[in-house]
Design an enzyme around this catalytic site. Structure first.
Site, PDB file in Angstrom:
ATOM      1  N   HIS A  24     -23.367 -33.984 -44.280  1.00 11.52           N
ATOM      2  CA  HIS A  24     -24.322 -34.670 -43.614  1.00 11.52           C
ATOM      3  C   HIS A  24     -25.405 -35.595 -44.387  1.00 11.52           C
ATOM      4  O   HIS A  24     -26.544 -35.272 -44.255  1.00 11.52           O
ATOM      5  CB  HIS A  24     -24.885 -34.133 -42.344  1.00 11.52           C
ATOM      6  CG  HIS A  24     -25.088 -32.665 -42.520  1.00 11.52           C
ATOM      7  ND1 HIS A  24     -26.262 -32.541 -43.516  1.00 11.52           N
ATOM      8  CD2 HIS A  24     -24.981 -31.466 -41.823  1.00 11.52           C
ATOM      9  CE1 HIS A  24     -26.530 -31.289 -43.089  1.00 11.52           C
ATOM     10  NE2 HIS A  24     -25.929 -30.580 -42.387  1.00 11.52           N
ATOM     11  N   HIS A  78     -24.134 -18.232 -36.280  1.00 13.14           N
ATOM     12  CA  HIS A  78     -24.525 -19.664 -36.477  1.00 13.14           C
ATOM     13  C   HIS A  78     -23.338 -20.680 -35.883  1.00 13.14           C
ATOM     14  O   HIS A  78     -22.097 -20.696 -35.898  1.00 13.14           O
ATOM     15  CB  HIS A  78     -24.736 -20.000 -37.874  1.00 13.14           C
ATOM     16  CG  HIS A  78     -25.443 -21.395 -37.865  1.00 13.14           C
ATOM     17  ND1 HIS A  78     -26.034 -22.049 -37.434  1.00 13.14           N
ATOM     18  CD2 HIS A  78     -25.344 -22.095 -39.372  1.00 13.14           C
ATOM     19  CE1 HIS A  78     -26.655 -23.154 -37.702  1.00 13.14           C
ATOM     20  NE2 HIS A  78     -26.086 -23.329 -39.144  1.00 13.14           N
ATOM     21  N   GLU A  80     -23.474 -23.993 -36.039  1.00 13.58           N
ATOM     22  CA  GLU A  80     -23.356 -25.359 -36.568  1.00 13.58           C
ATOM     23  C   GLU A  80     -21.623 -25.839 -36.729  1.00 13.58           C
ATOM     24  O   GLU A  80     -20.957 -24.462 -37.175  1.00 13.58           O
ATOM     25  CB  GLU A  80     -24.060 -25.615 -37.867  1.00 13.58           C
ATOM     26  CG  GLU A  80     -24.034 -26.863 -38.145  1.00 13.58           C
ATOM     27  CD  GLU A  80     -25.205 -27.427 -39.388  1.00 13.58           C
ATOM     28  OE1 GLU A  80     -25.773 -26.321 -39.714  1.00 13.58           O
ATOM     29  OE2 GLU A  80     -24.966 -28.633 -39.860  1.00 13.58           O
ATOM     30  N   ASP A  82     -19.929 -26.498 -39.153  1.00 13.04           N
ATOM     31  CA  ASP A  82     -18.901 -26.023 -40.161  1.00 13.04           C
ATOM     32  C   ASP A  82     -18.467 -24.399 -40.149  1.00 13.04           C
ATOM     33  O   ASP A  82     -17.831 -24.093 -41.138  1.00 13.04           O
ATOM     34  CB  ASP A  82     -19.699 -26.192 -41.498  1.00 13.04           C
ATOM     35  CG  ASP A  82     -21.206 -25.804 -41.512  1.00 13.04           C
ATOM     36  OD1 ASP A  82     -21.811 -25.916 -40.612  1.00 13.04           O
ATOM     37  OD2 ASP A  82     -21.864 -25.300 -42.629  1.00 13.04           O
ATOM     38  N   HIS A 145     -31.088 -21.870 -40.167  1.00 18.93           N
ATOM     39  CA  HIS A 145     -32.055 -23.128 -40.075  1.00 18.93           C
ATOM     40  C   HIS A 145     -31.855 -23.747 -38.664  1.00 18.93           C
ATOM     41  O   HIS A 145     -32.474 -24.899 -38.385  1.00 18.93           O
ATOM     42  CB  HIS A 145     -31.789 -24.032 -41.011  1.00 18.93           C
ATOM     43  CG  HIS A 145     -30.404 -24.584 -41.268  1.00 18.93           C
ATOM     44  ND1 HIS A 145     -30.119 -25.962 -40.882  1.00 18.93           N
ATOM     45  CD2 HIS A 145     -29.242 -23.877 -41.140  1.00 18.93           C
ATOM     46  CE1 HIS A 145     -28.859 -26.057 -41.031  1.00 18.93           C
ATOM     47  NE2 HIS A 145     -28.326 -25.092 -40.857  1.00 18.93           N
ATOM     48  N   ASP A 164     -25.880 -19.117 -43.363  1.00 15.82           N
ATOM     49  CA  ASP A 164     -26.407 -20.063 -44.201  1.00 15.82           C
ATOM     50  C   ASP A 164     -27.505 -19.486 -45.471  1.00 15.82           C
ATOM     51  O   ASP A 164     -26.996 -20.160 -46.648  1.00 15.82           O
ATOM     52  CB  ASP A 164     -26.753 -21.372 -43.730  1.00 15.82           C
ATOM     53  CG  ASP A 164     -26.139 -22.351 -42.960  1.00 15.82           C
ATOM     54  OD1 ASP A 164     -24.804 -22.313 -43.511  1.00 15.82           O
ATOM     55  OD2 ASP A 164     -26.284 -22.999 -42.155  1.00 15.82           O
ATOM     56  N   TYR A 192     -29.333 -26.445 -52.157  1.00 17.04           N
ATOM     57  CA  TYR A 192     -29.354 -25.923 -50.866  1.00 17.04           C
ATOM     58  C   TYR A 192     -30.596 -25.645 -50.234  1.00 17.04           C
ATOM     59  O   TYR A 192     -30.698 -26.136 -49.002  1.00 17.04           O
ATOM     60  CB  TYR A 192     -28.311 -24.598 -50.678  1.00 17.04           C
ATOM     61  CG  TYR A 192     -27.721 -24.580 -49.157  1.00 17.04           C
ATOM     62  CD1 TYR A 192     -26.682 -24.850 -49.057  1.00 17.04           C
ATOM     63  CD2 TYR A 192     -28.628 -23.867 -48.357  1.00 17.04           C
ATOM     64  CE1 TYR A 192     -26.071 -24.893 -47.675  1.00 17.04           C
ATOM     65  CE2 TYR A 192     -28.138 -23.628 -47.087  1.00 17.04           C
ATOM     66  CZ  TYR A 192     -26.700 -24.161 -46.837  1.00 17.04           C
ATOM     67  OH  TYR A 192     -26.388 -24.154 -45.400  1.00 17.04           O
ATOM     68  N   HIS A 225     -21.691 -19.756 -47.171  1.00 14.98           N
ATOM     69  CA  HIS A 225     -21.349 -20.734 -48.141  1.00 14.98           C
ATOM     70  C   HIS A 225     -21.194 -20.063 -49.584  1.00 14.98           C
ATOM     71  O   HIS A 225     -22.169 -19.597 -49.881  1.00 14.98           O
ATOM     72  CB  HIS A 225     -22.069 -21.931 -48.194  1.00 14.98           C
ATOM     73  CG  HIS A 225     -22.192 -22.635 -46.795  1.00 14.98           C
ATOM     74  ND1 HIS A 225     -21.017 -23.409 -46.371  1.00 14.98           N
ATOM     75  CD2 HIS A 225     -22.980 -23.014 -45.942  1.00 14.98           C
ATOM     76  CE1 HIS A 225     -21.222 -24.057 -45.124  1.00 14.98           C
ATOM     77  NE2 HIS A 225     -22.556 -23.666 -44.795  1.00 14.98           N
TER      78      HIS A 225
END
Ligand code: FEO
Length: 399
Positions: A24, A78, A80, A82, A145, A164, A192, A225
């Site tokens: 993104h 989370h 999100e 991904d 986040h 994350d 990051y 990640h």
């Protein structure tokens, strides 16, 4: 123990995305991983899932250990995409007895997937569940986040699944920090932080304190990640402490764009002044540097000197885009100054100053503009700006 076993019965079952180069709007030259973890206990538990495009890898990795239908619990740290994009198919495949998530995670999943018949079990900070031989404890990390974000701590093995946080976009066939070059990993961790977490620094400070206050016996930090921390945890924790408190190095960035090389020439003189003042500096032409790389440099530098010619009563579009990006990330504890060439109206320096003030960047001076092509006197003034900013950096660093 295999390269994917974090502890006895605790496995990495995620996916490596070697190809992703844009996340993104954030450049990911080294790809990434979407980490998910399987805990084989009386209640077999899957911690997190992966991006939809990589669901096949997740399922293959689970099947190498256990029949996916035997998974009882699913933890969603989370929402999100991904980490959650494959949720509908995974839930259909494993038919979990319970899907654990934070209160905001529950809302976010309803808003993403519109499935109110999933077996949600909402957990809050401090909630614990038993898997049989092991215990999971949850810690909400709202706005780190996303509102739904949470950590899950596997008590008996001391593994913190941190979503994350502490992660990096770093594709590798290795799974642990002591198997890869730390210089590469820390560079990606900084990137990051600068591009995803910087704006939440006050919350990061609170989180680091809460985790310390909880006296958890953390032996491993497993983010969603990149690599898993087991040998260098202090390195990443100290880096987060530094980044979130706004600690900078004695360095200045001259970030600019140029139309017919006038502002570029001025930028070089500003940089020469910084060098004259004995401050390390870097010239960054926005035409050749991706905004997410520039933000990574901003994270550590004490001063930012911005240069743009005036275009249509404003600044060049690449500079405007970078200012918008940087403003959202809320840089901490910076000094600034501005310069630029112009033809007739000459608003760019004012525009840059206003943008920096809105970001709480302390302006060292009011800035300098020159009509059309700079002459020797103007370049001398640009050099003087560099010297003055350099002195201000040195004074600030000495405080
Ligand atoms: Fe890796 Fe916020 O998702």
């Amino acid at each position: 123990m295999s390269n994917t076993e974090l502890a006895k019965g605790v496995y990495w079952v995620g996916a490596v995305d070697w190809d992703v180069r844009d996340f993104h709007g954030y450049s990911t030259y080294r790809g990434t991983t979407y980490n998910a973890f399987l805990i084989v206990d009386e209640k077999v538990t899957l911690v997190d899932t992966v991006k939809r495009s990589h669901m096949g890898d997740l399922v293959r990795h689970i099947k190498a250990i256990i029949d996916p239908a035997k998974i009882d619990y699913l933890i969603v740290n989370h929402v999100e995409m991904d980490h959650s994009g494959s949720l509908p198919e995974i839930i259909e495949l494993i038919k979990p007895e319970k899907v654990f998530c934070s209160p905001m995670g529950h809302k976010a999943m309803l808003d993403h997937f519109h499935q109110d018949d999933w077996p949600f079990e909402i957990v809050k900070s401090g909630s614990e569940i038993s898997l049989g031989q092991r215990t999971l404890q949850f810690l909400e990390t709202r706005m780190l986040h996303w509102p739904d974000s949470m950590f899950t701590y596997l008590k008996e093995d001391g593994i913190l699944f941190s979503s994350d946080a502490f992660g990096q976009h770093y594709a590798t066939s290795e799974r642990f920090d002591d198997q890869v070059p730390m210089s590469e990993v820390m560079e990606e961790c900084g990137k990051y932080y600068a591009n995803i977490l910087y704006l939440f620094s006050p919350l990061v400070q609170k989180l680091l304190k809460s985790v310390a206050d909880m006296n958890l016996d953390i032996k491993m930090i497993a983010p969603d990640h990149g690599i898993i921390w087991r040998s260098n945890m202090s390195m990443i924790l100290e880096a987060y402490q530094k980044w979130s408190s706004g600690v900078c190095t004695e360095k200045a960035l001259v970030i600019y764009d140029t139309m017919w090389h006038s502002t570029e020439t001025m930028a070089k003189s500003v940089a020469a002044g910084l060098e004259e003042a004995g401050v390390s500096c870097e010239l960054i032409n926005l035409r050749y540097n991706h905004r997410s790389d520039v933000m990574t440099k901003v994270l550590n530098a004490k001063a930012i000197v911005l240069g743009s010619p005036t275009l249509n009563n404003g600044v060049l579009p690449r500079m405007a885009g970078f200012l918008m990006y940087m403003r959202g990330l809320k840089p901490l504890n910076k000094l600034g100054a501005a310069f630029g060439s112009y033809g007739w109206s000459g608003e760019s320096v004012k525009y840059l100053n206003t943008a920096m003030e809105e970001m709480n960047i302390t302006l060292v001076e009011e800035g300098f503009r020159h009509k059309y092509v700079p002459d020797a006197a103007s370049l001398e003034e640009c050099m003087a700006i560099g010297i003055r900013v350099g002195k201000a950096v040195k004074e600030a660093m000495a405080d």
